[in-house]
Design an enzyme around this catalytic site. Sequence first.
Site, mmCIF file in Angstrom:
data_model
loop_
_atom_site.group_PDB
_atom_site.id
_atom_site.type_symbol
_atom_site.label_atom_id
_atom_site.label_comp_id
_atom_site.label_asym_id
_atom_site.label_seq_id
_atom_site.Cartn_x
_atom_site.Cartn_y
_atom_site.Cartn_z
ATOM 1 C CG ASP A 362 -2.240 0.675 0.950
ATOM 2 O OD1 ASP A 362 -2.337 1.382 -0.058
ATOM 3 O OD2 ASP A 362 -3.169 0.494 1.750
ATOM 4 C CB THR A 363 2.026 3.480 -1.742
ATOM 5 O OG1 THR A 363 2.853 4.630 -1.819
ATOM 6 C CG2 THR A 363 1.185 3.410 -2.996
ATOM 7 C CB VAL A 364 0.144 8.179 0.037
ATOM 8 C CG1 VAL A 364 -0.225 7.646 1.406
ATOM 9 C CG2 VAL A 364 1.564 8.716 0.020
ATOM 10 C CG ASN A 380 6.610 9.846 -0.277
ATOM 11 O OD1 ASN A 380 6.906 11.016 -0.190
ATOM 12 N ND2 ASN A 380 7.347 8.904 0.251
#
Length: 541
Positions: A362-364, A380
């Site tokens: 998962d990430t943003v 990021n």
Amino acid sequence: MDSQPNLDRFSSRRSTAYGTRGVVATSQPLAAEAGIEVLREGGNAFDAAVATAATLNVVEPMSTGLGGDAFALYRTAEGDVGAMRACGGAPEAATLETVRERVADRENCPPEDAEMPERGPLAVTVPGAPRGWEATVERFGRLSLSTVLDDAVHYATEGFPVSEVIASAWALSEPELRNDAAREQYLVDGERAPEVGEQMRLPELGETLETLAREGADPFYEGAIADEIADTVQSAGGLLDRSDLAGFEVEYPDPVSTTYGGAEVYELPPNNQGLVALEALNVAEAVGVPETDDPVERTHLLAEATKLAFTDGHHYITDPAYEDVPPLESKRWAERRAEEVGSEAIENAEVGMVDSPAEDADTVLLTVADGAGNVVSFINSLFNGFGSGLVAGETGLTLQNRGASFSLDASHPNRLEPGKRPFHTLIPGLARFGEDDWAAFGVMGGYMQPQGHVQVLSNLLDRELPLQAALDEPRWRYCEDGTLATEARFDEDVTAKLVRRGHEVRVDVPLYFGGAQIARYEDGTLSGATEPRKDGTVDVF
């Protein structure tokens, strides 16, 4: 407080948001507002991107942060198209033999049976985000780094209420906090994840962000914070040291691109998986996806194109400084691969890197556009939730586990080597729809990212959906185990017909299908849309 929210509901109605001076779309409202505030203060889209990313480090800390990597694709107001890559490599001491021996000692197994750890000190690679944030503001922005980081420092120091989806992710990641510093700084009273709506403060991270605002990125690579990072990793049995940090530099590679549905689509080149998205689009075009109105045929063909692109990408994509990568983005390559697509599902297509936890990563993602015409897609990540699980001393800086994407198989293109950058899932997206019509977009979430790009672009270009509708549509996901996952909202008739074509279909929860964001500049009009499966929002002014 709503302590048990229903994360599977889809009862809210959103429409595409429009503005003239700025638009920010991301997975948490406070972060989106931080970006808008920087635009109001005279910053541009690049300043706003870093402000948003830094605030996400605070309010969504399991997904992103200074201890991870950062990437951008952008179109400037002057018309330049480019990329920023702030991605660290493996420690110089990280040879196959050394890592195998350390894993073997820990797991009590023969070195030849050792597998790359998913978490812990051996999975830590050099963090690129501090230099990436600094370089983005200094090279492209208008404001000081101190001004850009103001909201992030405020929320870390003064506190913020934890939102619904993030509270769930925090709780799921709680067992991965592996050292005392991680548990003390990221759990309430060092014991539990915060609940929905509960106020959380991260004072140690606030001090570290203040250091970045005041002194820039040097302390992270050559100063006291670098010492904390190296000491934490080595005391836990890892190999990263200060010399690995001191040698890090930001890169500005040329994007790779293809055309689809009249648009030009840009992605990051290797070591990122952008070529997977481009190959899938090219195969989809070659097998006639743009011409079909049948949802069964469209879904089948897009899934088959994705399978082939994953098979190629996960076999060939690696750090190009260590091994050549073929031109997976070329139309000719796709035309040959498209010959394998028929009316039935391809069996035994290989998806996934050896021993990598990337499918569940998962990430943003955040996207920004401003009134001058700057358009930025910025991504990021720490890789998995809270990355390696290690926090560097009293810094609040959580170290990524991106090294888990390496293979300990000496014959694999993505094998571990000193200084090498791992296969990277992170891919911001950029598209040119017309003469002065640009969109920054992306869909975060491990292997969901390239197939999310394909689905969103198909919704926009083949089906001509509005921005928000393109993100709201139910999604599918081709999985590492060969199944085709769909959301419960997926049309049952379409699902049944996909099964008849040989797809092994299963239903999964909405969070499994990624987090999309989009910001568009079209002849002076700004628009944006945000992911309904996340806590986020799209802010405009």
